[in-house]
Write an enzyme that holds these catalytic residues in place. Structure first.
Site, PDB file in Angstrom:
ATOM      1  N   GLU A 308       0.825  -1.212   0.000  1.00 20.46           N
ATOM      2  CA  GLU A 308       0.000   0.000   0.000  1.00 20.46           C
ATOM      3  C   GLU A 308       0.859   1.262   0.000  1.00 20.46           C
ATOM      4  O   GLU A 308       0.625   2.199   0.760  1.00 20.46           O
ATOM      5  CB  GLU A 308      -0.960  -0.007   1.204  1.00 20.46           C
ATOM      6  CG  GLU A 308      -1.906  -1.192   1.185  1.00 20.46           C
ATOM      7  CD  GLU A 308      -2.927  -1.213   2.309  1.00 20.46           C
ATOM      8  OE1 GLU A 308      -2.631  -0.667   3.385  1.00 20.46           O
ATOM      9  OE2 GLU A 308      -4.003  -1.801   2.114  1.00 20.46           O
ATOM     10  N   ASP A 387      -8.576  -8.788   4.060  1.00 21.27           N
ATOM     11  CA  ASP A 387      -8.345  -7.665   4.969  1.00 21.27           C
ATOM     12  C   ASP A 387      -9.458  -7.516   5.993  1.00 21.27           C
ATOM     13  O   ASP A 387     -10.265  -6.600   5.885  1.00 21.27           O
ATOM     14  CB  ASP A 387      -8.223  -6.378   4.131  1.00 21.27           C
ATOM     15  CG  ASP A 387      -7.692  -5.208   4.950  1.00 21.27           C
ATOM     16  OD1 ASP A 387      -7.294  -5.430   6.105  1.00 21.27           O
ATOM     17  OD2 ASP A 387      -7.670  -4.085   4.416  1.00 21.27           O
ATOM     18  N   GLU A 415     -12.637  -1.752  12.055  1.00 21.14           N
ATOM     19  CA  GLU A 415     -12.537  -1.012  10.794  1.00 21.14           C
ATOM     20  C   GLU A 415     -13.661  -1.356   9.813  1.00 21.14           C
ATOM     21  O   GLU A 415     -14.381  -0.484   9.354  1.00 21.14           O
ATOM     22  CB  GLU A 415     -11.175  -1.294  10.161  1.00 21.14           C
ATOM     23  CG  GLU A 415     -11.030  -0.654   8.791  1.00 21.14           C
ATOM     24  CD  GLU A 415      -9.688  -0.955   8.143  1.00 21.14           C
ATOM     25  OE1 GLU A 415      -8.839  -1.597   8.769  1.00 21.14           O
ATOM     26  OE2 GLU A 415      -9.514  -0.535   6.985  1.00 21.14           O
TER      27      GLU A 415
END
Ligand code: GCW
Length: 848
Positions: A308, A387, A415
């Site tokens: 990332e 993820d 998240e």
């Protein structure tokens, strides 16, 4: 938020009669265990306490025993320097120290079997006196033993029932904090960093010490204090970082930092960070030596590289082994370790390539390197191959690294799981990963045994939880989210603990031992993950949230047509990623053969992961007998219904727990129930549109109780596009722009009766628009859009509702919403929903 006409007196009365709690103590409240429902067995408890160990951890254990016993049982333990020969006593010490001081230890039949970090609780009787022993295998073990005793007392257990030895399952039981030096926290939902502010380590580290205490109480022994997207400047702040280590030390929590692999270049003045360059290795050696000079018990580094946008060894044609082993060599002389993250993938994948698959990345990159990592390197692997989604299979890499130490990375911070606004108890989910048997070498190799080191005889390994607590008084914002931090520690200590035991223990410690409170909250916790899955992304579709935005509200289209590789490949005919070897991406071939075969066969692939593994037509029939598309529709209706059920369950606790937390949780659950409807409508609308297949119950798009803004009489409100069409009725919100206020009026033709009136509107992060609701000429409610939801436009992140119960309506009535914009937030609205309260007794509501 839900409100009721004319109930404020009742609310005030309750506030006045109950003690308020702010959640700052977490599960360490040390409230007196209520004598109802269990025997109080502490009459015989020794009045004295001896601490034989001189470590800082044992000093904390001693302090904690005094504090806990005083707070829970109202007794002040008398400190003695040596074991009294004329009185009973608590004795704290290492097993060795206790053996020396008390030759009768361990008592016959009470072997001390505690391994590193473990403890043994027992009673030794000598000269007619009783010694209640907390024997640690080492200083940390003493501390963990003391916390175990106090947790037992708080839950009303007798000392007798606590006796025996316990040892942690794995040596690494760490939390990672994704704190930035400026004081923000990546994916943190509970305020600013407890460690950093404005580029510096905070002057006041009280909260860091309190955090370490909470962590120690659940056996967590390491904390990485900064974001894995690491700022190299932290490497220049070591003297200040040492202050945080000082705050941790009394609690046996070792400090670790996340490092940027380009540190030597960015802050070290070298012209390279090539791990193959001797100057780079020398720079790291010197840096590590300096760290240990300041922090002698420094734990080690966590590394995110080549991921990332983070710099990594690939820049120089080097591998993760080159980078990890270089750092490991610098740490090794001091006993430090490297946790190198396997979350390495290309986020510019080609959507048109049907063989491309982000899920393959970790295995493709790390499996070929098995056996090459230094002994003090651990590869830190996220539980699933993508993820932290609502459901994923276990990462196949755990079975692909048999000569490498591994740790599982779990995400405590929510998240993709509702961001501390939705109740999602994660231990239930984590257990499905930890218990999953990967069948390596055709034998039992559940994930928990792999990371514990048992399956492949690895000396190091364990559990890492991304926690992200913040400065909010209650640490994680949603009072019930703390159950996830607690549960992480419990599972890292003993992965065989059941989710039910964790839920029950946490509830007892956090709220009360009242059987009704325990049963209700435990049930809510244990069902919450499944509820969330129902109204977000079922059948292995991942969370279906806005993956290019805040990862919060519904936005299924965001998964597709981009390089991020969280694809679901939904088109007119079917949905799902074909990950088979024969026709798909080949991901399933990364699993050991038995697991690969189980997922490959449609006969044995479980429904709840079907679309992660296969692309099937919408009309494909699941094991349940229902089609894929009807299951998607139904699950969302079920989920929204269940979310509403959480509110009802919580309301049965009114008066049984403190008003402060009762009210806070109630507000959150009501918000969640409203947002679950947003989720339901958005996902079902989207799938109905893309598949063209109607819901066999004709619910989608048919909401007879709703009056959309487009059907109201508008003064000033004008339509604007919702940024994600399916998150607002007909893709439109109605905004009040260039005016101080606007109105939308609905003329009602409902049968006379009592109604619950919901106003669906949008609440941006910015601005506090205000609304009033009028029934004919009378104002019946007023509220502010002050929920700082994560968005600046009308969509599934910001859509929310205000509900007023007990509204008496007659045909011919007019309901008017008046919106006042604020600071760029145009008081946007979507619809009014009028739900008849047929069962409600009229006198319960106010007349108008
Ligand atoms: O889940 C994703 C998050 C990123 C995070 C990354 C990672 C720290 O969206 O915010 O970066 O994973 O785990 O590295």
């Amino acid at each position: 938020m839900t409100h009721r006409i004319a109930t404020s007196f009742a609310v005030l009365f309750i506030v006045a009669t109950l003690h308020a709690e702010d959640g700052s103590q977490g599960w360490l409240r040390y409230a007196p265990p209520s004598p109802t429902g269990f025997p109080l067995t502490y009459e015989a408890m020794p009045a004295a306490l001896v601490n034989l160990d001189s470590s800082v951890e044992a000093a904390s254990a001693q302090k904690e025993m005094l504090r806990g016993v005083r707070s829970m049982l109202g007794r002040t333990l008398r400190l003695e320097a040596t074991i009294p020969g004329n009185d009973d006593a608590w004795v704290l010490g290492t097993a060795e120290e206790i053996r020396t001081a008390l030759p009768g230890y361990p008592a016959p039949g009470q072997a001390d079997k505690a391994g590193p970090g473990g403890f043994t609780l027992s009673v030794v009787t000598a000269h007619g006196y009783q010694y209640w022993i907390v024997a640690g295998a080492d200083p940390r073990g003493i501390l963990y033993g003391a916390f175990h005793v106090l947790s037992g007392v708080a839950r009303g257990e007798s000392f007798g029932s606590m006796q025996g030895s316990q040892s942690p399952a794995a040596p690494v039981r760490w939390v990672n904090q994704w704190d930035n030096l400026n004081g923000t926290i990546e994916r943190g939902y509970a305020g600013r960093s407890i460690f950093f502010d404005d580029g510096h380590v905070r002057a006041d580290l009280t909260r860091a010490g309190e955090y370490a205490r909470l962590l120690a109480s659940i056996g967590v022994n390491g904390c990485t204090i900064n974001n894995v997207n690491a700022d190299p400047r932290l490497l220049t702040m070591i003297p200040d970082v040492a202050r945080i280590a000082d705050a941790f030390r009394p609690w046996g929590v070792r400090l670790s930092i996340a490092v940027a692999i380009n540190g030597p270049q960015v802050v070290g003045g070298l012209d390279t960070y090539d791990p193959g360059d001797p100057r780079v290795a020398a720079w790291w050696r010197a840096k590590v030596d300096a760290i240990y000079a300041a922090i002698p018990d420094f734990a080690g580094f966590v590394v995110k590289a080549d991921s990332e946008g983070q710099p990594g060894p690939s820049q120089y044609g080097r591998t993760p082994v080159d980078a990890a082993n270089m750092l490991a060599a610098a740490l090794q002389p001091h006993g430090g370790i490297v946790l190198y993250r396997a979350f390495v993938y290309n986020h510019h994948l080609d959507w048109n390539d049907l063989k491309a698959d982000r899920a393959r990345a970790a295995y493709d990159i790390f499996h070929p390197l098995d056996g090459q990592f230094a002994p003090n390197v651990i590869v830190q692997i996220k539980n699933g191959p993508i993820d932290f989604q609502v459901r994923e299979p276990v990462s196949p890499l755990f079975a692909g690294l048999r000569e490498t130490n591994t740790a599982v990375e779990l995400q405590i911070t929510q998240e993709y799981m509702g961001q501390a606004r939705h109740l999602v108890f994660l231990p239930t989910q984590w257990k499905t990963y930890l218990d999953f048997d990967l069948r390596a070498n055709h034998r039992s190799t559940p994930l928990k045994d792999i990371v514990d080191g048992a399956s492949f005889h690895r000396p190091l390994g364990g559990y890492v939880g991304v926690a992200n607590v913040g400065l909010d008084t209650n640490w994680m914002s949603h009072p019930l989210s703390m159950a996830n931090l607690y549960g992480f520690g419990r599972l890292a200590w003993n992965p065989n603990t059941t989710a039910a035991a964790i839920a029950e223990d946490w509830t007892r410690l956090t709220f009360s031992n009242d059987p009704k409170v325990v049963a209700t909250i435990s049930h809510m916790l244990l069902t919450s993950w499944s509820i969330y899955e129902h109204y977000t992304g079922p059948l292995g579709l991942q969370t279906l949230t806005n993956i290019t935005g805040p990862h919060y509200g519904p936005a299924p289209q965001s998964q597709e047509h981009n390089g991020w590789g969280q694809w679901i490949r939904a088109d007119h005919d079917g949905v799902g990623m074909d990950r088979t070897v024969a026709t798909g991406t080949g991901f399933l071939g990364q699993y050991p053969p038995e697991v690969a075969a189980m997922y490959t066969s449609l006969k044995t692939c479980p429904d709840d992961l079907l679309l992660f593994m296969h692309h099937v037509p919408y009309t494909y029939k699941l094991h349940s007998g229902k089609t894929v598309i009807q299951t998607i529709y139904d699950d969302h209706y079920v989920g929204a219904q269940e979310a509403a059920g959480l509110v009802a369950q919580w309301k049965t606790l009114d008066g049984l727990i403190d008003e402060q937390r009762y009210a806070k949780v109630l507000g959150l659950l009501e918000y969640q129930a409203g947002h679950a409807i947003v989720w339901r409508d958005a996902i079902d609308r989207w799938f109905k549109q893309i598949s063209g297949i109607p819901d066999d119950q004709h619910r989608i798009g048919h909401d007879p109780d709703r009056i959309t803004a487009s059907r109201m009489q508008l003064d000033g409100y004008t339509p604007i596009d919702a940024t994600i069409w399916e998150t607002a009725t007909d893709g439109k919100a109605y905004a009040c722009r260039n005016r101080n206020s606007c109105t939308a009026s609905a003329h009602l033709d409902r049968p006379a009766g009592w109604y619950s009136v919901a106003v669906q509107y949008f609440d941006y992060r910015q601005g506090v628009s205000t609304f009033t609701l009028r029934l004919n000429q009378q104002t019946i409610a007023a509220w502010a859009a002050d929920n700082t939801l994560p968005g600046e436009a009308p969509n599934g992140d910001t859509s929310t509702r205000f509900t007023l119960d007990g509204v008496p309506l007659r045909p011919g009535d007019t309901l008017t919403i008046e919106g006042h914009p604020d600071d760029g937030e145009p008081a946007p609205i979507d619809y009014i929903e009028l739900t008849p309260e047929s069962a409600r007794a009229p006198q319960k509501a106010a007349a108008h």
